[in-house]
Design an enzyme around this catalytic site. Structure first.
Site, PDB file in Angstrom:
ATOM      1  N   GLY A  26       0.679  -1.277  -0.102  1.00 17.15           N
ATOM      2  CA  GLY A  26       0.144  -0.044  -0.070  1.00 17.15           C
ATOM      3  C   GLY A  26       0.783   1.416  -0.129  1.00 17.15           C
ATOM      4  NE  ARG A  27       3.771   2.108  -4.712  1.00 19.96           N
ATOM      5  CZ  ARG A  27       3.529   2.303  -5.866  1.00 19.96           C
ATOM      6  NH1 ARG A  27       3.905   3.763  -6.425  1.00 19.96           N
ATOM      7  NH2 ARG A  27       3.751   1.369  -6.716  1.00 19.96           N
TER       8      ARG A  27
END
Ligand SMILES: Cc1cc2nc3c(=O)[nH]c(=O)nc-3n(C[C@H](O)[C@H](O)[C@H](O)COP(=O)(O)O)c2cc1C
Length: 194
Positions: free
Chosen positions: A172-173
């Site tokens: 999810g970065r």
């Protein structure tokens, strides 16, 4: 353990993982230097030694990077190991390694790399490839049947960190960034937003 020792040990662990991964050049790093006008330049070099004294690479001291380091003795390094999805950044002052240290490393280099270091006027214009090949052959004759001395223009530089940042990929970065940095002679550590 002091924070700085921790950061170096952590780097060494990652480097060991990179060496164990299927990588052609696990010690490759981007090396950024600046000229007197503040114009940065960057290229890949190989890390040849690392310990608490810093990160060592070897090169031609009359090269473009060598000239820049002579004027502005600071550098930044960037390692990105794709199989690990890890990045390490290093920033700091740069100091030449001592002659004895450079000689010891030189002695471990294969003969053809030693001849290459004599033959190459690194970063200077080359009219045609044949000229380089002739220079190589000339040094091959000159040093036939004897050990090749280290050229006076070939040595190492040590990047002495005042910042080491570890970046680690997360889903999810929401990557992890952890920065170790020196502030008034004390090492600190902080997390940074990705
Ligand atoms: C994988 C890789 C490793 C390299 N290792 C070195 C090195 O250890 N030392 C070096 O002087 N150049 C090395 N080079 C060449 C440099 O990237 C660069 O072309 C050269 O040092 C001249 O840079 P300069 O003109 O900015 O001084 C390497 C290049 C690659 C792609």
């Amino acid at each position: 353990m002091e924070l700085y020792s921790q950061a170096i040990a952590r780097f060494q662990t990652l480097l060991a993982q990179a060496r164990a991964a299927d990588l052609r050049e696990p010690t490759a790093m981007s090396l950024a230097t600046v000229n007197g006008d503040g114009q940065p330049s960057v290229r890949t070099v190989l890390l040849k030694h690392v310990d608490e004294r810093g990160f060592v690479f070897y090169t031609n001291t009359t090269s473009r990077k060598g000239g820049q380091l002579g004027v502005r003795s600071r550098a930044a390094l960037c390692f990105f190991w794709q199989p690990l999805m890890q990045q390490v950044l290093v920033e700091g002052a740069v100091a030449p390694v001592g002659n004895a240290e450079a000689d010891a490393y030189w002695a471990t280099r294969p003969r053809d790399s030693q001849l290459g270091a004599w033959a190459s006027l690194q970063s200077q214009p080359l009219v045609e490839r044949a000229v380089l090949e002739r220079r190589y052959a000339q040094y091959e004759r000159e040093f036939a049947n004897r050990p090749i001395p280290r050229p006076p223009h070939w040595s190492g530089y040590r990047v002495i960190p005042d910042m080491i940042e570890f970046w680690s990929s997360r889903p999810g970065r929401l990557h992890e960034r952890e920065r170790y940095y020196r502030e008034q002679d004390r090492w600190q550590r902080m997390l940074i937003y990705p």
